[in-house]
Design a protein around this motif. Structure first.
Motif, PDB file in Angstrom:
ATOM      1  N   LYS A  44      -7.877   2.697  25.513  1.00  0.00           N
ATOM      2  CA  LYS A  44      -7.427   1.546  24.704  1.00  0.00           C
ATOM      3  C   LYS A  44      -6.019   1.135  25.112  1.00  0.00           C
ATOM      4  O   LYS A  44      -5.716  -0.053  25.229  1.00  0.00           O
ATOM      5  N   GLY A  45      -5.163   2.111  25.334  1.00  0.00           N
ATOM      6  CA  GLY A  45      -3.794   1.821  25.762  1.00  0.00           C
ATOM      7  C   GLY A  45      -3.764   1.114  27.109  1.00  0.00           C
ATOM      8  O   GLY A  45      -2.992   0.179  27.318  1.00  0.00           O
ATOM      9  N   TYR A  46      -4.617   1.567  28.036  1.00  0.00           N
ATOM     10  CA  TYR A  46      -4.681   0.938  29.355  1.00  0.00           C
ATOM     11  C   TYR A  46      -5.216  -0.489  29.264  1.00  0.00           C
ATOM     12  O   TYR A  46      -4.769  -1.378  29.985  1.00  0.00           O
ATOM     13  N   VAL A  47      -6.184  -0.708  28.373  1.00  0.00           N
ATOM     14  CA  VAL A  47      -6.743  -2.052  28.201  1.00  0.00           C
ATOM     15  C   VAL A  47      -5.682  -2.982  27.607  1.00  0.00           C
ATOM     16  O   VAL A  47      -5.542  -4.134  28.045  1.00  0.00           O
ATOM     17  N   GLU A  48      -4.923  -2.493  26.632  1.00  0.00           N
ATOM     18  CA  GLU A  48      -3.892  -3.315  25.995  1.00  0.00           C
ATOM     19  C   GLU A  48      -2.725  -3.595  26.940  1.00  0.00           C
ATOM     20  O   GLU A  48      -2.160  -4.689  26.931  1.00  0.00           O
ATOM     21  N   ASP A  49      -2.342  -2.612  27.750  1.00  0.00           N
ATOM     22  CA  ASP A  49      -1.215  -2.781  28.671  1.00  0.00           C
ATOM     23  C   ASP A  49      -1.553  -2.126  30.019  1.00  0.00           C
ATOM     24  O   ASP A  49      -1.227  -0.959  30.251  1.00  0.00           O
TER      25      ASP A  49
END
Length: 108
Positions: A44-49
């Motif tokens: 999720k963190g990679y998708v967001e940033d």
């Protein structure tokens, strides 16, 4: 061809059965849940940033490059020492032989 399919199918069934049996243990279940949550959070963190992932990959690549460079330098150093040893060994052996001949008389 049918035998190959049976083999693959059997391996998949075996893996699934093994996974299910291992999940009967509470500690294993808890570990799987915790790991899954951590992985999900990271994704999720990679998708967001996506720059976070890019930066982590760059850092890993730089670290690997540094390690390869250090290993290369170590190998070069070792090769130089081996070369020096190869050149020095015959001289040392000659010196030992001369010393032996001077101090230990020959027996006839």
């Amino acid at each position: 061809m049918t035998n190959g399919n049976k083999l693959v199918r059997g391996m998949l069934v075996g893996a699934i059965v093994g996974a299910v049996v291992s999940l009967l243990d509470k500690k294993t279940r808890d570990d799987v849940i915790t790991t899954s949550k951590n992985i999900s959070s990271k994704i999720k963190g990679y998708v967001e940033d996506p720059t976070v992932l890019t930066n982590e990959v760059r850092e890993t690549i730089d670290s690997v490059k540094d390690t390869v460079q250090e290993v290369s330098e170590d190998i070069t150093f070792i090769n130089e020492k081996v070369k020096e040893l190869k050149e020095t060994t015959p001289q040392v052996m000659s010196l030992i032989q001369e010393t032996k001949e001077r101090f230990i008389p020959k027996r006839d």
